[in-house]
Structures are given as structure tokens and as C-alpha cells.
Design an enzyme around this catalytic site. Structure first.
Site, PDB file in Angstrom:
ATOM      1  N   PHE A  11     -15.469  21.671  75.408  1.00 19.24           N
ATOM      2  CA  PHE A  11     -16.495  20.644  75.199  1.00 19.24           C
ATOM      3  C   PHE A  11     -16.134  19.732  74.011  1.00 19.24           C
ATOM      4  CE2 PHE A  11     -20.797  20.246  72.911  1.00 19.24           C
ATOM      5  CZ  PHE A  11     -21.056  19.002  73.446  1.00 19.24           C
ATOM      6  N   LEU A  35      -7.264  27.490  79.092  1.00 14.84           N
ATOM      7  CA  LEU A  35      -8.103  27.254  80.277  1.00 14.84           C
ATOM      8  C   LEU A  35      -8.877  28.516  80.655  1.00 14.84           C
ATOM      9  CD1 LEU A  35      -5.862  24.927  82.494  1.00 14.84           C
ATOM     10  CD2 LEU A  35      -7.568  24.295  80.777  1.00 14.84           C
ATOM     11  N   LEU A  81      -9.576  24.217  67.339  1.00 15.93           N
ATOM     12  CA  LEU A  81     -10.926  24.369  67.902  1.00 15.93           C
ATOM     13  C   LEU A  81     -11.013  25.498  68.915  1.00 15.93           C
ATOM     14  CD1 LEU A  81     -10.471  20.833  68.036  1.00 15.93           C
ATOM     15  CD2 LEU A  81     -12.933  21.206  67.985  1.00 15.93           C
ATOM     16  N   THR A 132     -18.330  26.704  62.428  1.00 12.90           N
ATOM     17  CA  THR A 132     -19.733  26.511  62.792  1.00 12.90           C
ATOM     18  C   THR A 132     -20.654  26.827  61.616  1.00 12.90           C
ATOM     19  OG1 THR A 132     -21.494  27.533  64.102  1.00 12.90           O
ATOM     20  CG2 THR A 132     -19.566  28.874  63.739  1.00 12.90           C
ATOM     21  N   ASP A 133     -21.843  26.243  61.644  1.00 12.96           N
ATOM     22  CA  ASP A 133     -22.848  26.562  60.610  1.00 12.96           C
ATOM     23  C   ASP A 133     -23.401  27.982  60.790  1.00 12.96           C
ATOM     24  OD1 ASP A 133     -24.377  26.158  62.913  1.00 12.96           O
ATOM     25  OD2 ASP A 133     -25.787  24.768  61.984  1.00 12.96           O
ATOM     26  N   GLU A 134     -23.113  28.611  61.953  1.00  9.31           N
ATOM     27  CA  GLU A 134     -23.710  29.925  62.227  1.00  9.31           C
ATOM     28  C   GLU A 134     -23.170  31.009  61.295  1.00  9.31           C
ATOM     29  OE1 GLU A 134     -24.361  30.792  66.382  1.00  9.31           O
ATOM     30  OE2 GLU A 134     -24.331  28.672  66.900  1.00  9.31           O
ATOM     31  N   TYR A 158     -20.513  36.508  67.617  1.00  9.01           N
ATOM     32  CA  TYR A 158     -19.849  35.197  67.582  1.00  9.01           C
ATOM     33  C   TYR A 158     -19.693  34.714  66.147  1.00  9.01           C
ATOM     34  CZ  TYR A 158     -19.509  30.077  67.582  1.00  9.01           C
ATOM     35  OH  TYR A 158     -19.149  28.763  67.308  1.00  9.01           O
ATOM     36  N   SER A 159     -20.808  34.671  65.403  1.00  9.32           N
ATOM     37  CA  SER A 159     -20.710  34.102  64.053  1.00  9.32           C
ATOM     38  C   SER A 159     -19.894  35.003  63.130  1.00  9.32           C
ATOM     39  CB  SER A 159     -22.096  33.800  63.472  1.00  9.32           C
ATOM     40  OG  SER A 159     -22.939  34.917  63.527  1.00  9.32           O
ATOM     41  N   LYS A 162     -16.315  34.044  63.807  1.00  9.15           N
ATOM     42  CA  LYS A 162     -15.981  32.743  63.205  1.00  9.15           C
ATOM     43  C   LYS A 162     -15.902  32.889  61.677  1.00  9.15           C
ATOM     44  CE  LYS A 162     -15.465  29.208  64.857  1.00  9.15           C
ATOM     45  NZ  LYS A 162     -14.298  28.495  65.450  1.00  9.15           N
ATOM     46  N   ARG A 222     -32.774  24.558  65.779  1.00  9.34           N
ATOM     47  CA  ARG A 222     -31.362  24.211  65.669  1.00  9.34           C
ATOM     48  C   ARG A 222     -31.266  22.756  65.198  1.00  9.34           C
ATOM     49  NH1 ARG A 222     -31.351  28.877  65.865  1.00  9.34           N
ATOM     50  NH2 ARG A 222     -30.180  30.299  67.205  1.00  9.34           N
ATOM     51  N   ARG A 289     -33.248  36.580  72.823  1.00  9.58           N
ATOM     52  CA  ARG A 289     -31.860  36.977  72.543  1.00  9.58           C
ATOM     53  C   ARG A 289     -31.881  38.049  71.450  1.00  9.58           C
ATOM     54  NH1 ARG A 289     -28.217  32.086  70.562  1.00  9.58           N
ATOM     55  NH2 ARG A 289     -27.693  31.866  72.760  1.00  9.58           N
ATOM     56  N   GLY A 291     -31.209  39.795  68.156  1.00 10.85           N
ATOM     57  CA  GLY A 291     -30.803  39.313  66.828  1.00 10.85           C
ATOM     58  C   GLY A 291     -30.847  37.803  66.680  1.00 10.85           C
TER      59      GLY A 291
HETATM   60  P1  NAD Z   1     -15.872  25.610  74.279  1.00 13.51           P
HETATM   61  O1  NAD Z   1     -16.186  27.020  74.597  1.00 13.51           O
HETATM   62  O2  NAD Z   1     -16.480  24.521  75.074  1.00 13.51           O
HETATM   63  O3  NAD Z   1     -14.284  25.384  74.344  1.00 13.51           O
HETATM   64  C1  NAD Z   1     -13.369  26.305  73.818  1.00 13.51           C
HETATM   65  C2  NAD Z   1     -11.983  25.954  74.364  1.00 13.51           C
HETATM   66  O4  NAD Z   1     -11.056  26.898  73.810  1.00 13.51           O
HETATM   67  C3  NAD Z   1     -11.875  26.057  75.889  1.00 13.51           C
HETATM   68  O5  NAD Z   1     -11.187  24.933  76.394  1.00 13.51           O
HETATM   69  C4  NAD Z   1     -11.078  27.330  76.109  1.00 13.51           C
HETATM   70  O6  NAD Z   1     -10.277  27.297  77.283  1.00 13.51           O
HETATM   71  C5  NAD Z   1     -10.220  27.375  74.847  1.00 13.51           C
HETATM   72  N1  NAD Z   1      -9.805  28.749  74.514  1.00 13.51           N
HETATM   73  C6  NAD Z   1     -10.600  29.854  74.476  1.00 13.51           C
HETATM   74  N2  NAD Z   1      -9.860  30.944  74.184  1.00 13.51           N
HETATM   75  C7  NAD Z   1      -8.591  30.508  74.020  1.00 13.51           C
HETATM   76  C8  NAD Z   1      -7.364  31.153  73.701  1.00 13.51           C
HETATM   77  N3  NAD Z   1      -7.304  32.490  73.502  1.00 13.51           N
HETATM   78  N4  NAD Z   1      -6.237  30.411  73.598  1.00 13.51           N
HETATM   79  C9  NAD Z   1      -6.279  29.066  73.805  1.00 13.51           C
HETATM   80  N5  NAD Z   1      -7.421  28.397  74.137  1.00 13.51           N
HETATM   81  C10 NAD Z   1      -8.545  29.116  74.245  1.00 13.51           C
HETATM   82  O7  NAD Z   1     -16.204  25.449  72.725  1.00 13.51           O
HETATM   83  P2  NAD Z   1     -16.810  24.200  71.944  1.00 13.51           P
HETATM   84  O8  NAD Z   1     -18.276  24.247  72.027  1.00 13.51           O
HETATM   85  O9  NAD Z   1     -16.083  22.978  72.358  1.00 13.51           O
HETATM   86  O10 NAD Z   1     -16.401  24.598  70.452  1.00 13.51           O
HETATM   87  C11 NAD Z   1     -15.123  24.231  69.934  1.00 13.51           C
HETATM   88  C12 NAD Z   1     -15.002  24.747  68.516  1.00 13.51           C
HETATM   89  O11 NAD Z   1     -16.037  24.182  67.702  1.00 13.51           O
HETATM   90  C13 NAD Z   1     -15.160  26.264  68.379  1.00 13.51           C
HETATM   91  O12 NAD Z   1     -14.242  26.713  67.412  1.00 13.51           O
HETATM   92  C14 NAD Z   1     -16.580  26.457  67.926  1.00 13.51           C
HETATM   93  O13 NAD Z   1     -16.716  27.628  67.165  1.00 13.51           O
HETATM   94  C15 NAD Z   1     -16.795  25.224  67.078  1.00 13.51           C
HETATM   95  N6  NAD Z   1     -18.187  24.735  67.003  1.00 13.51           N
HETATM   96  C16 NAD Z   1     -18.935  24.560  68.129  1.00 13.51           C
HETATM   97  C17 NAD Z   1     -20.235  24.060  68.033  1.00 13.51           C
HETATM   98  C18 NAD Z   1     -21.082  23.807  69.262  1.00 13.51           C
HETATM   99  O14 NAD Z   1     -22.261  23.429  69.132  1.00 13.51           O
HETATM  100  N7  NAD Z   1     -20.582  23.958  70.472  1.00 13.51           N
HETATM  101  C19 NAD Z   1     -20.764  23.742  66.786  1.00 13.51           C
HETATM  102  C20 NAD Z   1     -19.966  23.933  65.643  1.00 13.51           C
HETATM  103  C21 NAD Z   1     -18.673  24.409  65.787  1.00 13.51           C
HETATM  104  P1  TYD Z   2     -27.156  27.793  72.527  1.00  9.03           P
HETATM  105  O1  TYD Z   2     -27.026  26.478  73.215  1.00  9.03           O
HETATM  106  O2  TYD Z   2     -26.633  29.001  73.195  1.00  9.03           O
HETATM  107  O3  TYD Z   2     -26.485  27.595  71.079  1.00  9.03           O
HETATM  108  P2  TYD Z   2     -26.524  28.587  69.782  1.00  9.03           P
HETATM  109  O4  TYD Z   2     -26.991  29.920  70.200  1.00  9.03           O
HETATM  110  O5  TYD Z   2     -25.091  28.594  69.369  1.00  9.03           O
HETATM  111  O6  TYD Z   2     -27.433  27.906  68.794  1.00  9.03           O
HETATM  112  O7  TYD Z   2     -28.678  28.027  72.187  1.00  9.03           O
HETATM  113  C1  TYD Z   2     -29.427  27.100  71.451  1.00  9.03           C
HETATM  114  C2  TYD Z   2     -30.807  27.688  71.238  1.00  9.03           C
HETATM  115  O8  TYD Z   2     -31.479  27.738  72.505  1.00  9.03           O
HETATM  116  C3  TYD Z   2     -30.788  29.100  70.712  1.00  9.03           C
HETATM  117  O9  TYD Z   2     -31.885  29.270  69.815  1.00  9.03           O
HETATM  118  C4  TYD Z   2     -30.994  29.973  71.949  1.00  9.03           C
HETATM  119  C5  TYD Z   2     -31.859  29.081  72.839  1.00  9.03           C
HETATM  120  N1  TYD Z   2     -31.658  29.226  74.300  1.00  9.03           N
HETATM  121  C6  TYD Z   2     -32.764  29.404  75.126  1.00  9.03           C
HETATM  122  O10 TYD Z   2     -33.921  29.459  74.675  1.00  9.03           O
HETATM  123  N2  TYD Z   2     -32.555  29.518  76.478  1.00  9.03           N
HETATM  124  C7  TYD Z   2     -31.309  29.469  77.019  1.00  9.03           C
HETATM  125  O11 TYD Z   2     -31.161  29.608  78.252  1.00  9.03           O
HETATM  126  C8  TYD Z   2     -30.179  29.282  76.144  1.00  9.03           C
HETATM  127  C9  TYD Z   2     -28.775  29.218  76.699  1.00  9.03           C
HETATM  128  C10 TYD Z   2     -30.409  29.150  74.793  1.00  9.03           C
END
Ligand code: NAD
Ligand code: TYD
Length: 352
Positions: A11, A35, A81, A132-134, A158-159, A162, A222, A289, A291
């Protein structure tokens, strides 16, 4: 500049790859991605034939592969990333988070360190770790924000993974003087968001008249940032961030989950021509969820003051754009929900 971006088929990574490929035609951009289920090369269709772009299928848990790749490419920089990114998956399968987020990051640090140390040193190199901020845990006092000095207190697998990766990156900066920089960002939303996360899941379920699963009472907060603004912040940190520093990224944009779901229901009713209030009837409160962190909120003053970055979009505008993108890209969503995207691209890169 030969720049490796890991996780570029995901993403956020796909928006970062697009920004760098188009804004810096003089850079060679290498997108390394395994992928996994979250990687989708359709996210990059518009730039896949750009002369300064190369996709490499590979797994960061494979240390030998990374070592060979660094030797072959003579890279100048890394923006890392690649990660397992979904909290719910980390609850059912924590080990894959340890492998990719912790072991994978340390593999990448080793590959960069060893390759750069043996080919002229660290001068002009940069290893940028995106986090991440988590990692800061959950806020309970409404006046508190996460700053760069907030102690780490991760609460989910997850957090925790990270946080561990962030510690390793800082340790390599301190111990080996690897030129590292880090950022910790709030929740992103926007085009290409995988529909296991709150906003794209709700958009998809509203459109297909499925229940909208709100965890607990929907009171969790969030702090949301449009993904393109995160990519712009990553550009700023990569080029202007000080070595060894951390930058928190966020848009001062806090929302309770239930309020976002109502907002989306309203936007979708309007865009789909449904009577007002129709989609909100799909809201279903489900078991919370495990925790579940109560609130995240980023203090982004440092990046704003020191690097001159600020978000370009207000939330209302960003949500409209996001919904419009999902409605206009039904095929993307169909391919993701059916799994077709995986067999297509996995097949294409099976032998590389
Ligand atoms: P995502 O899950 O959409 O994408 C992760 C990508 O990493 C995918 O394309 C996947 O194929 C690739 N990947 C996974 N395991 C791999 C491996 N072992 N080797 C090579 N590639 C691999 O994640 P995202 O939401 O785009 O997040 C990207 C980064 O930003 C992450 O490090 C995440 O912790 C951080 N982040 C995400 C958010 C958010 O809101 N989504 C917020 C802050 C930080
Ligand atoms: P999410 O998009 O999974 O991000 P994160 O857990 O990394 O913050 O979830 C965002 C918020 O939405 C989180 O408080 C959990 C909640 N949530 C729901 O209430 N229903 C859902 O189906 C999902 C996926 C998340």
C-alpha cells in the site's frame, strides 16, 4: 543515486515508489518485494515500464539473497518499508512478524553495512527505516501526544516486532555508525489500501451490502494521514532528515472508529444514490480486538518545523478521493478479493 525501496508493491510502498520514479528520473529505483498477500504489482501499473524502475522479487528473510543483490547493484540508499503490517494477523500468527519485521530488517541492515563497508565506506549512503506510531503503545490521557521522545511501549505482536526493528536500526547507527534515519507515522488511508484494514474494508462492505464489523464500542481513536502525504514526508526525511534522527509523521487528525464508519456511510449513500441512513444500518458491533490500543495521536511538530513538511489534504477531501478511487477501480478490488492478483503476478515472477 541507486535506491532500493523494499515493500514497494504494498500500500504505502507503491505510493513511495511512484513518487520517487516520477519526481527523480535521474535516480535508478529498485523495488524489492516478496509479493506476499499484501503485495500487488497492479498498484504500480502506471509506472512499471519507466526506464528508471526495476522490480525485484525477493524475500528479506533470505540473507544470502540480500548479500548477492547488494553486491550486484552497488546501492547508495535504502528506504525500508517491507513488513507484515496488520495487527489482527499478528495476533493469530506472530512468528511471521518476527521473521519479516525483525529478522528481515536485521538481514537488510547487515547487507547494507557489509556491502557499503567493503566498497568505500558509508559516506553518501543512507538507510531509512519506515516505522509506525504503534511502537509507542496506547494513549489514555486525552492531552497526550506521541513525540520522538515518548518511551516505546508496544502492546501488540505487530507493534512489538516494529519496535524491535527500530531498536536494531538505531543500534546499527550507534554501534557501526551506519547512516540511519527513521520515521514513525500514524495510520494511513487512500488508494490501493488492502481491504483487511478499517477504511477500505468498510468501503467494500458498504458497496456490497455486507455487515460493517466495528470492534468493541468503536470508541478507539486513530490519527489518519492520506498515503500520498506520507510518501511526501518520506521524500523529505530521505533527502533532508538528519543522520541518526527520528521524525514522527502525522496530520493532527484524530477520529473515533465509529465516527469514521458513519462518515463513510454518508459519503457512500450520496455517491451510490442510496437514501440517507441506508448504509449505516449495516453497522455491526463485534467482539473487540484482543489488547486493542485505545488511542494513537502523533505530535508532528518536529518534521513540520525542521523539514518544512505538512499534510496537503484535509480528511474530508482525502476520504472523498479515497472513496472515488475505490469506486473507479472496481477491477482492482475484485482481483484482490478473489485472489486473482496473486496468481497472476506470482506466476509472472515464479522463476526469477
Ligand atoms: P502492506 O502490508 O500494504 O505492504 C507490505 C509490503 O511488504 C507488501 O508488498 C509485501 O509483499 C512486502 N513484504 C512483506 N514481507 C516481505 C518480505 N519478507 N520480503 C520482502 N517483501 C515483503 O504495508 P503498508 O501498510 O504499505 O506499510 C508499509 C510500511 O509502513 C510497514 O513497514 C509498516 O509498518 C509501515 N507503516 C504503515 C502504516 C499504515 O497505516 N499502513 C502506518 C505507519 C507505518
Ligand atoms: P486497522 O485498519 O487494522 O489499523 P490499526 O489496527 O493498525 O490501527 O484498524 C484501525 C482501527 O479500526 C482499529 O482501532 C481497529 C478498528 N477496526 C474495526 O473496528 N473493524 C475492523 O474490521 C477493522 C479491520 C479494524
Amino acid at each position: 543515486m541507486k535506491l532500493l525501496i523494499t515493500g514497494g508493491a504494498g500500500f504505502i510502498g507503491s505510493h513511495v515508489v511512484r513518487l520517487f520514479v516520477t519526481k527523480y528520473p535521474e535516480y535508478q529505483i529498485y523495488n524489492l518485494d516478496a509479493l506476499t498477500y499484501a503485495g500487488n504489482l497492479a498498484n504500480l501499473k502506471d509506472i512499471e515500464n519507466a526506464p528508471n524502475y526495476t522490480f525485484i522479487k525477493g524475500d528479506i528473510t533470505d540473507a544470502k539473497f540480500l548479500e548477492d543483490m547488494f553486491a550486484e547493484l552497488s546501492l547508495d540508499g535504502v528506504i525500508h518499508l517491507a513488513a507484515e503490517s496488520h495487527v489482527d494477523r499478528s495476533i493469530t500468527d506472530p512468528m511471521s512478524f518476527v521473521m519479516t519485521n525483525v529478522v528481515g530488517t536485521v538481514n537488510l541492515l547487515n547487507a547494507a553495512k557489509n556491502s557499503w563497508a567493503s566498497t568505500g565506506g558509508f559516506e553518501g549512503k543512507r538507510f531509512y527505516h519506515v516505522s509506525t506510531d504503534e511502537v509507542y503503545g496506547s494513549l489514555h490521557n486525552p492531552e497526550d501526544f506521541f513525540t520522538e521522545e515518548t518511551p516505546y511501549d508496544p502492546q501488540s505482536p505487530y507493534s512489538a516486532s516494529k519496535a524491535a526493528s527500530d531498536h536494531f536500526v538505531r543500534a546499527y547507527g550507534n554501534t557501526y555508525k551506519l547512516p540511519v534515519v527513521l520515521s514513525n507515522c500514524s495510520n494511513n488511508y487512500g488508494p490501493n489500501h488492502f481491504p483487511e484494514k478499517l477504511i477500505p474494508l468498510m468501503i467494500h462492505n458498504i458497496q456490497t451490502n455486507k455487515p460493517l464489523p466495528v470492534y468493541g464500542k468503536g470508541e478507539n481513536v486513530r490519527d489518519w494521514l492520506f498515503v500520498v502525504d506520507h510518501a511526501r514526508a518520506i521524500d523529505a526525511v530521505f533527502h533532508k532528515g538528519k543522520e541518526g534522527e527520528t521524525y514522527n509523521i502525522g496530520g493532527f487528525n484524530e477520529w473515533k472508529n465509529i465516527d469514521i464508519v458513519h462518515l463513510l456511510c454518508g459519503i457512500m449513500d450520496r455517491k451510490l444514490g442510496r437514501p440517507e441512513g441506508t448504509s449505516a444500518q449495516l453497522i455491526t458491533y463485534v467482539t473487540d480486538r484482543a489488547g486493542h490500543d485505545l488511542r494513537y495521536a502523533i505530535d508532528a511538530h518536529k518534521i513540520m518545523n525542521e523539514l518544512g513538511w505538512e499534510p496537503s489534504l484535509q480528511f474530508a477531501e482525502g476520504l472523498e478521493k479515497t472513496v472515488d478511487w475505490f469506486l473507479a477501480n472496481q477491477e482492482w478490488m475484485d482481483n484482490v478479493t478473489s485472489g486473482a492478483y496473486q496468481s497472476y503476478y506470482q506466476g509472472m515472477y515464479a522463476n526469477r
